[in-house]
Write a protein that holds these residues in place. Structure first.
Motif, PDB file in Angstrom:
ATOM      1  N   GLU A  72      41.980  39.432  46.485  1.00 36.09           N
ATOM      2  CA  GLU A  72      43.132  39.787  45.489  1.00 36.09           C
ATOM      3  C   GLU A  72      42.639  38.215  44.512  1.00 36.09           C
ATOM      4  N   SER A  74      39.534  37.873  42.254  1.00 36.51           N
ATOM      5  CA  SER A  74      39.754  38.153  40.832  1.00 36.51           C
ATOM      6  C   SER A  74      40.711  36.925  40.131  1.00 36.51           C
ATOM      7  N   ARG A  75      41.771  36.466  41.207  1.00 34.79           N
ATOM      8  CA  ARG A  75      42.910  36.343  39.919  1.00 34.79           C
ATOM      9  C   ARG A  75      41.566  34.621  39.883  1.00 34.79           C
ATOM     10  N   CYS A 132      38.477  33.993  39.561  1.00 34.90           N
ATOM     11  CA  CYS A 132      37.580  34.631  37.952  1.00 34.90           C
ATOM     12  C   CYS A 132      38.112  34.852  36.884  1.00 34.90           C
ATOM     13  N   SER A 133      39.418  35.657  36.820  1.00 37.15           N
ATOM     14  CA  SER A 133      39.835  35.700  35.648  1.00 37.15           C
ATOM     15  C   SER A 133      41.151  34.395  34.827  1.00 37.15           C
ATOM     16  N   ALA A 134      41.383  33.216  36.169  1.00 40.20           N
ATOM     17  CA  ALA A 134      41.500  32.391  35.515  1.00 40.20           C
ATOM     18  C   ALA A 134      40.556  30.881  34.944  1.00 40.20           C
ATOM     19  N   ASN A 165      37.644  32.060  34.103  1.00 43.99           N
ATOM     20  CA  ASN A 165      37.378  32.977  32.270  1.00 43.99           C
ATOM     21  C   ASN A 165      38.286  33.017  31.608  1.00 43.99           C
ATOM     22  N   LYS A 166      39.796  33.042  31.646  1.00 45.37           N
ATOM     23  CA  LYS A 166      40.830  32.594  30.271  1.00 45.37           C
ATOM     24  C   LYS A 166      40.915  30.843  30.185  1.00 45.37           C
ATOM     25  N   GLN A 204      38.482  29.698  28.030  1.00 41.46           N
ATOM     26  CA  GLN A 204      37.923  30.290  26.469  1.00 41.46           C
ATOM     27  C   GLN A 204      39.538  29.983  25.404  1.00 41.46           C
ATOM     28  N   ASP A 229      48.300  26.826  38.229  1.00 38.48           N
ATOM     29  CA  ASP A 229      47.474  28.411  38.393  1.00 38.48           C
ATOM     30  C   ASP A 229      46.516  27.884  38.855  1.00 38.48           C
ATOM     31  N   CYS A 258      30.788  36.080  42.302  1.00 35.26           N
ATOM     32  CA  CYS A 258      32.160  34.714  42.645  1.00 35.26           C
ATOM     33  C   CYS A 258      32.104  35.990  44.084  1.00 35.26           C
ATOM     34  N   CYS A 303      31.371  31.548  40.137  1.00 35.36           N
ATOM     35  CA  CYS A 303      31.887  33.218  39.210  1.00 35.36           C
ATOM     36  C   CYS A 303      31.881  31.957  38.171  1.00 35.36           C
TER      37      CYS A 303
END
Length: 365
Positions: free
Chosen positions: A14, A17-18, A20-22, A24-25, A28, A154, A319, A339
């Motif tokens: 988990e 996953s958080r 990698c999401s952070a 990518n965001k 961007q 974060d 990742c 990642c």
């Protein structure tokens, strides 16, 4: 390789996953804050004015008893507005309090957010309710109603959770120090660092990694391998990491990162030493020069090792969870994949972007 319990494996999955999401965001939406000294103080906002407003936000956050996430988001919104709008200094205070009000609506519970009239009165911002409401609409329009930006806090929370999951004994030498209290201490340092506009030119992931790296240097002997593991996961450039470490230490303590960062680690009593031998002859200039050179090499040894370690390949495909193995009583950290490779492929070159200021332009003493 150590056997990871199923519950811990789920937690690590988990957290990755958080992370990698952070990442990518961040890739961007993130843009560096570049504020130059104003040529006209009546029409342009300078970096010192921005820092004063961020310090004011920190005081307001304490006054209203909001969470650190509210303060960090309000600073991010303010920086985004300063990049999107060329505002006059007379509107800066209204923009600042509006960003703080929007961040409170995003992060705080409904019962914790006061009414607009009470908020304007208690903040003593000098603006009217109608001015704040009009500025709120302007800020939302300029930011295209996108307020949920990722920031350094974060990443700091994710990095800290990864370390506590993989290294639960990291804080054993610190008396009465729990993971939550330790994270709160690091969050306070990170909040104070946001008052320096030079650090706003760094990515949130870089800032959080540099902050945690300085703390690991005090807590763990293997701080460098642990830092490299996290560095590979987020794809942070060595130059930006070293630069951020220097600026963080200078912002918090007024000196460069060559000095060790203060921590709550208990200081052990010094070992008894024999009385020094008095030498009637004075030290020659060559000996004094050689001793000064040895001190210089010792001070900057850690930074040099970090640069040398960073010469390895940083483009890893996935990742995964960082692995820790135990052989012969020694703990070995196996670096995971990155990642950040997918987003780095979009950037092409991994060198510093041209929009960033050169490293030599940052005055660090």
């Amino acid at each position: 390789m150590l056997d990871i319990p199923p519950i811990k494996r789920v937690q690590l999955k988990e957290l990755n996953s958080r992370l990698c999401s952070a990442i990518n965001k961040e890739r961007q939406s993130w843009k560096p804050l570049l504020i130059k000294d104003p040529q006209d103080s009546e029409t342009e906002i300078g970096p010192n004015q921005r820092d004063e407003m961020v310090q004011w936000l920190l005081e307001l956050n304490v006054k209203f008893r909001f969470c650190p996430e509210t303060y960090m988001l309000s600073v991010t919104l303010l920086d985004q507005c300063l990049m999107a709008v060329k505002a006059r200094p007379k509107y800066l205070r209204c923009i600042t309090i509006t960003c703080f009000f929007l961040a409170a609506k995003m992060k705080e519970e409904d019962e914790m957010v006061p009414a607009t009239q009470d908020f304007v009165r208690d903040s003593q911002c000098g603006c009217t309710v109608s001015e704040v409401l009009r500025m709120e609409r302007v800020v939302l329009d300029k930011l295209k109603w996108e307020l949920n930006f990722v920031n350094g806090l974060d990443f700091l929370q994710i990095f800290h959770a990864l370390l506590m999951t993989q290294r639960p004994t990291l804080l054993e030498d610190l008396h009465h120090m729990t993971p939550s209290r330790h994270l709160s201490m690091l969050t306070g340092r990170l909040s104070q660092c946001m008052t320096n506009h030079q650090l706003a030119a760094c990515r949130g992931s870089t800032l959080a990694l540099a902050m945690l790296s300085l703390e690991l240097e005090v807590l763990a002997e293997d701080w460098l391998p642990l830092t490299i593991v996290l560095q590979r996961m987020v794809g942070v450039d060595n130059q930006w990491l070293i630069r951020s470490r220097e600026l963080i230490t200078y912002t918090l303590f007024g000196h460069s990162a060559s000095h060790r960062m203060p921590s709550t680690r208990p200081i052990s009593p010094p070992n008894p030493v024999s009385p020094p031998v008095v030498n009637s002859q004075k030290a020659t200039p060559n000996k004094a020069k050689r001793k000064k050179s040895e001190i210089h090499e010792n001070v900057y040894g850690n930074v040099k090792r970090l640069i040398d370690k960073g010469k390895c390949d940083m483009t890893l495909p996935t990742c995964p969870i960082p692995a820790i193995s135990a052989q012969g009583g020694k703990t070995t950290v196996t670096p995971p994949g990155s990642c950040g490779k997918e987003v780095r492929q979009q950037d092409g070159d991994e060198s510093l972007p041209s929009s960033h200021p050169p490293l030599t332009s940052i005055p660090v003493t």
